[in-house]
Design an enzyme around this catalytic site. Structure first.
Site, PDB file in Angstrom:
ATOM      1  CD  GLU A 107      28.386  28.273  43.337  1.00 21.01           C
ATOM      2  OE1 GLU A 107      28.281  27.361  44.179  1.00 21.01           O
ATOM      3  OE2 GLU A 107      29.479  28.809  43.060  1.00 21.01           O
TER       4      GLU A 107
HETATM    5  N1  LIG Z   1      43.866  34.242  35.963  1.00 19.74           N
HETATM    6  C1  LIG Z   1      42.995  34.807  36.778  1.00 19.74           C
HETATM    7  N2  LIG Z   1      42.382  34.029  37.651  1.00 19.74           N
HETATM    8  C2  LIG Z   1      41.508  34.601  38.481  1.00 19.74           C
HETATM    9  C3  LIG Z   1      41.224  35.986  38.453  1.00 19.74           C
HETATM   10  N3  LIG Z   1      40.311  36.264  39.409  1.00 19.74           N
HETATM   11  C4  LIG Z   1      40.028  35.076  40.002  1.00 19.74           C
HETATM   12  N4  LIG Z   1      40.768  34.082  39.458  1.00 19.74           N
HETATM   13  C5  LIG Z   1      40.782  32.658  39.782  1.00 19.74           C
HETATM   14  O1  LIG Z   1      39.726  32.033  39.048  1.00 19.74           O
HETATM   15  C6  LIG Z   1      39.117  31.008  39.816  1.00 19.74           C
HETATM   16  C7  LIG Z   1      37.659  31.252  39.908  1.00 19.74           C
HETATM   17  O2  LIG Z   1      37.421  32.477  40.545  1.00 19.74           O
HETATM   18  P1  LIG Z   1      35.995  32.774  41.163  1.00 19.74           P
HETATM   19  O3  LIG Z   1      34.943  32.563  40.139  1.00 19.74           O
HETATM   20  O4  LIG Z   1      36.093  34.062  41.849  1.00 19.74           O
HETATM   21  O5  LIG Z   1      35.916  31.552  42.223  1.00 19.74           O
HETATM   22  P2  LIG Z   1      35.108  31.431  43.581  1.00 19.74           P
HETATM   23  O6  LIG Z   1      33.749  31.978  43.405  1.00 19.74           O
HETATM   24  O7  LIG Z   1      35.921  31.996  44.684  1.00 19.74           O
HETATM   25  O8  LIG Z   1      35.068  29.843  43.728  1.00 19.74           O
HETATM   26  P3  LIG Z   1      33.855  28.861  44.072  1.00 19.74           P
HETATM   27  O9  LIG Z   1      33.635  28.978  45.535  1.00 19.74           O
HETATM   28  O10 LIG Z   1      34.348  27.527  43.676  1.00 19.74           O
HETATM   29  O11 LIG Z   1      32.690  29.313  43.254  1.00 19.74           O
HETATM   30  C8  LIG Z   1      39.861  30.991  41.153  1.00 19.74           C
HETATM   31  O12 LIG Z   1      40.838  29.992  41.045  1.00 19.74           O
HETATM   32  C9  LIG Z   1      40.510  32.360  41.237  1.00 19.74           C
HETATM   33  O13 LIG Z   1      41.715  32.297  41.956  1.00 19.74           O
HETATM   34  C10 LIG Z   1      41.919  36.791  37.510  1.00 19.74           C
HETATM   35  O14 LIG Z   1      41.735  37.997  37.406  1.00 19.74           O
HETATM   36  N5  LIG Z   1      42.803  36.139  36.699  1.00 19.74           N
HETATM   37 CA   LIG Z   2      31.800  31.184  42.547  1.00 20.88          CA
END
Ligand SMILES: Nc1nc2c(ncn2[C@@H]2O[C@H](COP(=O)(O)OP(=O)(O)OP(=O)(O)O)[C@@H](O)[C@H]2O)c(=O)[nH]1
Ligand SMILES: [Ca+2]
Length: 467
Positions: free
Chosen positions: A144
């Site tokens: 990743e």
């Molecule tokens: N404030 C905010 N937080 C967001 C938004 N979209 C996603 N998040 C949050 O940001 C964090 C990271 O999001 P992602 O990169 O999509 O995470 P992920 O790929 O599901 O997580 P991993 O499995 O750990 O990689 C999570 O806690 C989400 O809930 C947004 O538009 N605004």
């Molecule tokens: Ca991710």
């Protein structure tokens, strides 16, 4: 007597006509035979099933130039509605259903039949069962991180040009990754943090680490677990704005492998969480989720993990961007002290006022920004040891040249062997250049030919004279 003009003899006229025909024929052949082929594209689809969300990305690149001059770019992204893939554990068929809207959405794109066929194939495979799709697998944290690094540097054209690379910082919901090239790291001190690539004829020795449970959501659980160890009914939490209140269920909080072994023996069903909005106090709590004391290497980031000193520029994406963008803190030329002051001010703003000012922002996100901002700063400066100088070299980014920053593009480039190990051959002559050269050469040849037919030069001085 008038001498006959040698330029007007039938032979010269015939030769001139043939010459013109030859030039026209040569240029026509040059233009027609070397016409660039109709641009065809290849497509790749990557589904990112993260802990908090699932998204479908579509990439497109010129078919003729897979690993040469064409760059793959993101043409479509669809965020799947609902939670992360693990939230479908109880009813796996719903996971397949949740993807349909994205696939249907993508089918409506005004695009070539090629993409239609791709979608048909994806649809058929995914529709049969969520687990029959051959291309799905779990990415290791190391992959990743490394693929995120490939994406950032590929989109910036740093790999092809052999430029100094940019590090990658990804903050997810469950885990977080750091990847960068360091002059002080050859893999010998900690092999498991080493990933080597040979790309476009250059060798890269990448340092990478993925911290499971240190994504934004799990880090918050760790912090709350730290505060609820004694199984209290009321918690005053400095990481939430003053006036913020919610009832939190103990079982729900501890229902994660990151904290499940810490659940207090005796605890009520739930506790009341009340915000006090204090950045300094919040930072103390955030610090407590890191172990800075054990390290068996020459140097560590935290939790006994080896890390060389950070080096060069960094691109920070996912939650790094969401949070810092909301807090208006993406400008890293701002001194760290100012960043802390702004965060202090945000954390201490009453909850009512925050809600009033940001009526369109999801309440869940809104409530977390004080914690998330504090967590990001602590992770960067105390976890990874960014100094005020190296902090200024971080760029908080969402997209690079239209493509989302993240591991998905790097993963696809690797899967499709689109980045060659060796430098590609120097590009062939462009079409326009080829046509121009052939035309000029043909004209020059013709002139030379005509000149060779002209009467010999000394003749010129004896031009017909009027007596
Ligand atoms: N404030 C905010 N937080 C967001 C938004 N979209 C996603 N998040 C949050 O940001 C964090 C990271 O999001 P992602 O990169 O999509 O995470 P992920 O790929 O599901 O997580 P991993 O499995 O750990 O990689 C999570 O806690 C989400 O809930 C947004 O538009 N605004
Ligand atoms: Ca991710």
């Amino acid at each position: 007597m008038k001498e006959k003009n040698p330029w007007k003899t039938p032979v010269t006229i015939i030769i001139t006509v043939i010459g013109v025909i030859v030039i026209v024929a040569l240029v026509t052949v040059a233009v027609l035979q070397n016409k660039p082929l109709l641009q065809k594209y290849k497509y790749g689809i990557v589904l990112d099933a993260g802990s908090s969300h699932t998204a479908l990305y579509i990439y497109k690149w010129p078919a003729e130039k897979d690993n040469n001059t064409g760059r793959a770019e993101q043409t479509h992204v669809c965020k799947v509605k609902g939670g992360g893939i693990s939230s479908y554990a109880a009813d796996p068929s719903k996971a397949g259903e949740s993807l349909r809207a994205c696939i249907g959405d993508a089918e409506r794109m005004e695009n070539s039949t090629a993409s239609d066929r791709v979608f048909q194939a994806v649809k058929e495979t995914l529709e049969s069962s969520p687990f029959s799709y051959q291309g799905a697998r779990i990415l290791s944290g190391q992959e990743e991180g490394a693929f995120g690094w490939v994406t950032v540097n590929y989109l910036d054209d740093r790999l092809k040009q052999g430029l100094e690379t940019t590090g990658a910082l990804d903050l997810g919901g469950a885990s977080t990754q750091i990847s960068f090239v360091s002059d002080n790291f050859d893999g010998s001190e900690s092999l498991m943090n080493s990933v080597t690539f040979r790309l476009y004829g250059n060798d890269y020795n990448l340092y990478t680490h993925s911290f499971l449970c240190y994504g934004k959501d799990q880090a918050q659980r760790l912090a709350l677990a730290h505060q609820t160890q004694s199984g209290l009914e009321k918690i005053l939490d400095p990481c939430f704005n003053p006036g913020y209140n919610r009832i939190q269920n103990y079982s729900v909080l501890y229902d994660s492998p990151c904290v499940s072994n810490r659940k207090p023996q005796t605890a009520p069903t739930s506790f009341q969480l009340t915000g006090t909005g204090n950045y300094r106090e919040c930072q103390k709590i955030v610090r407590s989720i890191f172990n800075f004391t054990t390290c068996k290497y020459s140097r560590c980031s935290f939790n006994g993990v080896f890390q060389p000193p950070v080096q060069g520029g960094f691109g920070a994406f996912s939650a790094y961007y969401f949070v810092m963008d909301f807090l208006n803190l993406t400008d890293t030329s701002m001194p760290l002290e100012t960043v802390k002051e702004k965060l202090t001010s945000y954390c201490s703003t009453p909850w009512d006022q925050i809600k009033q000012q940001h009526q369109r922002v999801k309440e869940k996100y809104l409530a977390e920004y004080c914690f998330s901002g504090t967590y990001i700063l602590t992770l960067l400066t105390e976890g990874y040891n960014f100094t005020s100088e190296s902090y200024s070299k971080i760029k908080f980014i969402k997209k690079i040249k239209g493509s989302d920053a993240g591991w998905t593009l790097g993963y696809m480039l690797n899967l499709t062997n689109m980045i060659p190990a060796e430098a590609p051959d120097t590009p062939l002559l462009p079409h326009a250049g080829y046509v121009s050269i052939v035309t000029i050469m043909a004209i020059l040849l013709f002139i030379l030919f005509i000149l060779s037919l002209r009467p010999v030069w000394p003749h010129c001085s004896k031009l017909p004279q009027v007596v």
